[in-house]
Design an enzyme around this catalytic site. Structure first.
Site, short mmCIF file in Angstrom:
data_model
loop_
_atom_site.label_atom_id
_atom_site.label_comp_id
_atom_site.label_asym_id
_atom_site.label_seq_id
_atom_site.Cartn_x
_atom_site.Cartn_y
_atom_site.Cartn_z
N CYS A 117 44.62 16.80 65.05
CA CYS A 117 43.99 17.45 63.71
C CYS A 117 42.66 18.04 64.16
CB CYS A 117 43.61 16.30 62.78
SG CYS A 117 44.79 15.31 62.32
N HIS A 257 37.61 17.88 58.85
CA HIS A 257 39.12 17.63 58.59
C HIS A 257 39.17 16.68 57.30
CE1 HIS A 257 43.02 16.53 59.25
NE2 HIS A 257 42.67 15.31 59.64
N ASN A 287 46.41 15.22 54.03
CA ASN A 287 46.13 15.39 55.16
C ASN A 287 47.17 16.47 56.08
OD1 ASN A 287 45.39 15.48 58.07
ND2 ASN A 287 45.16 13.27 58.16
O1 UT7 Z 1 44.01 12.98 60.70
C1 UT7 Z 1 43.81 11.50 61.00
C2 UT7 Z 1 44.75 10.65 60.48
N1 UT7 Z 1 44.53 9.46 59.82
C3 UT7 Z 1 43.53 9.29 59.24
O2 UT7 Z 1 42.58 9.78 58.85
C4 UT7 Z 1 43.55 7.59 58.63
C5 UT7 Z 1 41.99 6.92 58.55
N2 UT7 Z 1 42.44 5.75 57.61
C6 UT7 Z 1 42.44 5.75 56.28
O3 UT7 Z 1 42.43 6.88 55.67
C7 UT7 Z 1 42.62 4.36 55.65
O4 UT7 Z 1 42.64 3.48 56.62
C8 UT7 Z 1 43.86 4.29 54.97
C9 UT7 Z 1 44.01 5.06 53.69
C10 UT7 Z 1 45.25 4.70 55.94
C11 UT7 Z 1 44.24 2.85 54.29
O5 UT7 Z 1 43.07 2.29 53.74
P1 UT7 Z 1 42.33 1.09 53.98
O6 UT7 Z 1 41.38 0.84 53.02
O7 UT7 Z 1 41.77 0.85 55.55
O8 UT7 Z 1 43.46 -0.19 53.77
P2 UT7 Z 1 44.30 -0.96 54.62
O9 UT7 Z 1 44.89 -0.36 55.84
O10 UT7 Z 1 42.97 -2.12 54.91
O11 UT7 Z 1 45.10 -1.63 53.65
C12 UT7 Z 1 44.76 -2.50 52.71
C13 UT7 Z 1 45.76 -3.07 51.81
C14 UT7 Z 1 46.96 -3.65 52.66
O12 UT7 Z 1 47.36 -4.91 51.79
P3 UT7 Z 1 46.90 -6.42 52.32
O13 UT7 Z 1 47.08 -6.40 53.92
O14 UT7 Z 1 45.30 -6.12 51.96
O15 UT7 Z 1 47.67 -7.12 51.27
C15 UT7 Z 1 47.92 -2.67 52.84
O16 UT7 Z 1 49.38 -3.11 53.06
O17 UT7 Z 1 46.54 -1.73 51.01
C16 UT7 Z 1 47.95 -1.93 51.51
N3 UT7 Z 1 48.51 -0.59 51.40
C17 UT7 Z 1 48.99 0.07 50.42
N4 UT7 Z 1 49.37 -0.32 49.02
C18 UT7 Z 1 49.85 0.37 48.42
C19 UT7 Z 1 48.76 0.29 52.64
N5 UT7 Z 1 49.11 1.43 51.98
C20 UT7 Z 1 49.23 1.35 50.79
C21 UT7 Z 1 49.75 2.02 49.87
N6 UT7 Z 1 50.11 1.74 48.66
N7 UT7 Z 1 50.37 3.45 50.15
#
Ligand code: UT7
Length: 331
Positions: A117, A257, A287
């Site tokens: 990215c 980004h 993204n």
């Molecule tokens: O260009 C570079 C590419 N990547 C990035 O920039 C990504 C950077 N990271 C992020 O943007 C965030 O970490 C995410 C948006 C990917 C995730 O957000 P988060 O607040 O870090 O959530 P998490 O991974 O801690 O997940 C929280 C919960 C989990 O459930 P449990 O374990 O708490 O029960 C996930 O399973 O949310 C769940 N979850 C979802 N729920 C509904 C993960 N994805 C989804 C979804 N819909 N799409």
């Protein structure tokens, strides 16, 4: 500052986005997710998805044509094409060569640049060197991606985040006060595991087994990447400003980004940028990797937030590699 400043500047911009819009409501019907979760955790409402027959070089060519028009430059006079992409049409030839042919830019050298990215920021920095060295005067730097092609549409932790698109910039020598004032580029390969497409390269060539195991899809450790994003982009922004001897308060337009609104907000807060200076379009495109910064830059220019010859613009990126960097320029 004036005597050692770089004299490469952006003289034309263009973008190209696929026509198909995929909303959060559409995703609710595809995976176990909700519009509310996606919006709250990422700020994304919808994203563009390439048609089955549409690829990275198609989007890149469309963006390049518009950028050339904006700069009043004909394809025959382009001397170098850099395509920053993590989703090339093929392993080889380079997508930049495909674009060169489509544009009819017969005199141009062409190569791809892979910095995830951060690719567009890397591309601007590389292109600027050819101009300041006197090697070339007319360069196209393109950020183009079709991430949808390497997305596992059954993995809700990644598929809600990504989108397709392209943005292109013409780089040419410019006179003061315009042009690139400083660049800062970094990489840390020890974090490569955090964001990758495991198969399809020379380490793990595509096979029935790799496809069955879904190893040709993008995988990501979202939480670690989130922390890295804020930390690395803050460092890049501070360093680019320091190298140019510019105070943060002088910056008119701050473009990061576009991965997640929470990353953008956290960064802007740490650096002290007021919301009116921060460009956000992650809500409409998700993204788009190397395409996100040129698309945001284009929209900032078209909306009048960037005033040619006046505005001080800070571009900051992070991505797979891991890579990160910044470019400070007077547009
Ligand atoms: O260009 C570079 C590419 N990547 C990035 O920039 C990504 C950077 N990271 C992020 O943007 C965030 O970490 C995410 C948006 C990917 C995730 O957000 P988060 O607040 O870090 O959530 P998490 O991974 O801690 O997940 C929280 C919960 C989990 O459930 P449990 O374990 O708490 O029960 C996930 O399973 O949310 C769940 N979850 C979802 N729920 C509904 C993960 N994805 C989804 C979804 N819909 N799409």
């Amino acid at each position: 500052m004036a005597e050692d400043r770089l004299a490469a500047g952006i003289t034309g911009l263009g973008i190209h986005l696929p026509a198909r819009v995929l909303t959060n409501l559409d995703l609710e019907r595809m995976v176990d997710t909700s519009d509310a979760w996606i919006l709250e955790r990422t700020g994304i409402k919808e994203r563009r998805i390439a048609a089955p027959e549409e690829s990275t070089s198609d989007l890149a060519t469309g963006a390049a044509r518009e950028a050339l028009n904006a700069a009043g430059l004909s394809p025959e006079n382009v001397e170098l094409i850099i395509v920053a992409t993590a989703t090339p049409d093929m392993l080889f030839p380079a997508t930049a060569c495909l674009v060169q042919d489509r544009l009819g830019a017969g005199r141009a050298a062409a190569f791809d640049l892979e910095a995830g990215c951060s690719g567009f920021v890397y591309g601007l920095a590389v292109g600027a060197q050819f101009i300041t060295s006197g090697c070339f005067r007319n360069i196209l730097v393109i950020g183009a991606e079709t991430l949808s092609k390497v997305t596992n549409w059954q993995d809700r932790s990644t598929c809600v985040l990504l989108g397709d698109g392209a943005g292109a910039a013409v780089l040419q020598p410019v006179g003061p006060p315009r042009g690139i004032l400083s660049v800062y580029l970094r990489a840390d390969g020890s974090g490569g595991e955090l964001l990758k497409v495991p198969a399809g390269g020379a380490r793990l060539p595509a096979s029935t087994e790799t496809v069955r195991a879904g190893l040709h899809y993008l995988t990501m450790n979202g939480r670690e990447i989130f922390k890295f994003a804020v930390r690395s982009m803050e460092e890049a922004a501070v360093e680019a400003l320091r190298r140019a001897g510019i105070n943060q308060r002088e910056v008119d337009c701050f473009i990061t980004h576009q991965a997640n609104i929470r990353i953008i907000d956290a960064l802007a807060k740490r650096l002290g940028f007021s919301p009116d200076k921060v460009i956000v379009n992650v809500d409409r495109y998700g993204n788009t990797s190397a395409a996100s910064i040129p698309i945001a830059l284009y929209e900032a220019l078209v909306s009048g937030k960037i005033k040619p010859g006046e505005s001080l613009v800070l571009l900051v990126a992070f991505g797979a590699g891991l890579t990160w960097g910044a470019v400070l320029l007077r547009y």
